[in-house]
Design a protein around this motif. Sequence first.
Motif, PDB file in Angstrom:
ATOM      1  N   HIS A 118      43.471  -0.567 -26.272  1.00  0.00           N
ATOM      2  CA  HIS A 118      42.836  -1.885 -26.334  1.00  0.00           C
ATOM      3  C   HIS A 118      42.286  -2.267 -24.963  1.00  0.00           C
ATOM      4  N   SER A 119      43.042  -1.995 -23.926  1.00  0.00           N
ATOM      5  CA  SER A 119      42.594  -2.276 -22.555  1.00  0.00           C
ATOM      6  C   SER A 119      41.334  -1.469 -22.222  1.00  0.00           C
ATOM      7  N   LEU A 120      41.327  -0.209 -22.629  1.00  0.00           N
ATOM      8  CA  LEU A 120      40.159   0.647 -22.419  1.00  0.00           C
ATOM      9  C   LEU A 120      38.925   0.076 -23.122  1.00  0.00           C
ATOM     10  N   THR A 122      38.416  -3.035 -24.023  1.00  0.00           N
ATOM     11  CA  THR A 122      38.039  -4.295 -23.374  1.00  0.00           C
ATOM     12  C   THR A 122      37.197  -4.017 -22.132  1.00  0.00           C
ATOM     13  N   ASN A 123      37.627  -3.058 -21.329  1.00  0.00           N
ATOM     14  CA  ASN A 123      36.873  -2.703 -20.122  1.00  0.00           C
ATOM     15  C   ASN A 123      35.505  -2.124 -20.463  1.00  0.00           C
ATOM     16  N   LEU A 124      35.448  -1.295 -21.482  1.00  0.00           N
ATOM     17  CA  LEU A 124      34.179  -0.704 -21.902  1.00  0.00           C
ATOM     18  C   LEU A 124      33.221  -1.789 -22.381  1.00  0.00           C
ATOM     19  N   TYR A 125      33.729  -2.731 -23.151  1.00  0.00           N
ATOM     20  CA  TYR A 125      32.910  -3.843 -23.646  1.00  0.00           C
ATOM     21  C   TYR A 125      32.368  -4.659 -22.476  1.00  0.00           C
ATOM     22  N   ARG A 126      33.249  -4.978 -21.540  1.00  0.00           N
ATOM     23  CA  ARG A 126      32.865  -5.748 -20.354  1.00  0.00           C
ATOM     24  C   ARG A 126      31.750  -5.044 -19.575  1.00  0.00           C
ATOM     25  N   LYS A 127      31.899  -3.743 -19.384  1.00  0.00           N
ATOM     26  CA  LYS A 127      30.887  -2.979 -18.639  1.00  0.00           C
ATOM     27  C   LYS A 127      29.549  -2.954 -19.375  1.00  0.00           C
ATOM     28  N   GLN A 128      29.587  -2.820 -20.708  1.00  0.00           N
ATOM     29  CA  GLN A 128      28.345  -2.814 -21.485  1.00  0.00           C
ATOM     30  C   GLN A 128      27.623  -4.149 -21.382  1.00  0.00           C
ATOM     31  N   THR A 130      27.892  -6.315 -18.915  1.00  0.00           N
ATOM     32  CA  THR A 130      27.390  -6.410 -17.540  1.00  0.00           C
ATOM     33  C   THR A 130      26.083  -5.633 -17.394  1.00  0.00           C
ATOM     34  N   GLN A 140      24.871 -12.489 -12.780  1.00  0.00           N
ATOM     35  CA  GLN A 140      26.234 -12.125 -13.185  1.00  0.00           C
ATOM     36  C   GLN A 140      27.037 -13.396 -13.404  1.00  0.00           C
TER      37      GLN A 140
END
Length: 142
Positions: A118-120, A122-128, A130, A140
């Motif tokens: 889930h953490s992975l 979340t980070n992937l979503y955030r990067k996309q 951005t 930003q």
Amino acid sequence: MGMDLNRIGLLKAITQRMDWLGERQRVLAENIANADTPGYKPKDLKQVSFGELVRGSGSQLGLTARVTEPGHLRGLGGRQNDHWKVVRSAEAYETAPNGNAVNLEQQMMNVAETQGDHSLMTNLYRKQVTMLRKALGSRQGG
């Protein structure tokens, strides 16, 4: 007027994966809560790979891939989602005399794995998001 991020295939797949992970945590918590219930057999969710979600996300929008050049990759069609099917866990490691087959150690390992995934996501979503903001020239934001 905001952009519907679920119309972007990868972001939709990430969201679906996060939904699956959230539902898995609920099922695992139920297993742990029933660790002393006589005859209780642990459950889990049918595994769905992130790759399947990504491949299936385009077809859910009514989009299909088409080969326009011989060197293009064909891709795979999406599959129908059976919306997080609950299944019995794999063969129990041990069963208590009262018939309970919940192994708390295994359940806690599953919980930790699910939290990490889930953490992975979340980070992937955030990067996309951005990257989209940068591509659209937005400042930003938090």
